[in-house]
Design a protein around this motif. Structure first.
Motif, PDB file in Angstrom:
ATOM      1  N   LEU A 183      -9.576  -1.916  -3.512  1.00 48.51           N
ATOM      2  CA  LEU A 183      -8.511  -1.859  -4.507  1.00 48.51           C
ATOM      3  C   LEU A 183      -9.073  -1.462  -5.869  1.00 48.51           C
ATOM      4  O   LEU A 183      -8.488  -0.638  -6.567  1.00 48.51           O
TER       5      LEU A 183
ATOM      6  N   LEU B 206      -0.976  -5.972  -4.505  1.00 44.45           N
ATOM      7  CA  LEU B 206      -2.169  -6.044  -3.661  1.00 44.45           C
ATOM      8  C   LEU B 206      -3.223  -6.945  -4.290  1.00 44.45           C
ATOM      9  O   LEU B 206      -3.880  -7.725  -3.590  1.00 44.45           O
TER      10      LEU B 206
ATOM     11  N   GLN C  36       0.836  -1.205   0.000  1.00 41.90           N
ATOM     12  CA  GLN C  36       0.000   0.000   0.000  1.00 41.90           C
ATOM     13  C   GLN C  36       0.869   1.253   0.000  1.00 41.90           C
ATOM     14  O   GLN C  36       0.597   2.196  -0.738  1.00 41.90           O
TER      15      GLN C  36
ATOM     16  N   ASN D  54       2.311   1.821  -3.296  1.00 41.82           N
ATOM     17  CA  ASN D  54       1.273   1.933  -4.332  1.00 41.82           C
ATOM     18  C   ASN D  54       1.398   0.812  -5.373  1.00 41.82           C
ATOM     19  O   ASN D  54       1.182   1.019  -6.555  1.00 41.82           O
TER      20      ASN D  54
ATOM     21  N   HIS E 150     -11.304  -5.965   0.685  1.00 41.01           N
ATOM     22  CA  HIS E 150     -10.076  -5.297   0.278  1.00 41.01           C
ATOM     23  C   HIS E 150      -9.993  -5.200  -1.249  1.00 41.01           C
ATOM     24  O   HIS E 150      -9.522  -4.207  -1.790  1.00 41.01           O
TER      25      HIS E 150
END
Length: 77
Positions: free
Chosen positions: A34, A18, A10, A13, A30
């Motif tokens: 995202l 992720l 995170q 970035n 999540h």
């Protein structure tokens, strides 16, 4: 140590990383967040696949329209 990895991704970035973690662990909430972040950053591929994995077809179509990637109507004829 997964939570530490998520925090690092995170902070850097790393949306692809992720995506990998969230899909591997089945973290739907999540994954939705995202998708929203990716859409804001115009990362269409990440956004589309996230919504697709969540079976949110209307949002998939929205992403395709926004990035001008919706197939021609003749394609479906």
């Amino acid at each position: 140590k997964v939570q530490i990895a998520i925090e690092c991704l995170q902070l850097s970035n790393d949306l692809s990383g992720l995506l990998l973690i969230f899909t591997s662990l089945g973290m739907k909430d999540h994954l939705r967040k995202l998708a929203e972040i990716a859409e804001e950053q115009t990362k269409s591929n990440i956004s589309f696949i996230s919504y697709f994995l969540l079976a949110d077809i209307p949002k998939c179509l929205d992403v395709l329209v926004k990035c001008n990637r919706l197939p021609e109507a003749a394609f479906f004829a």
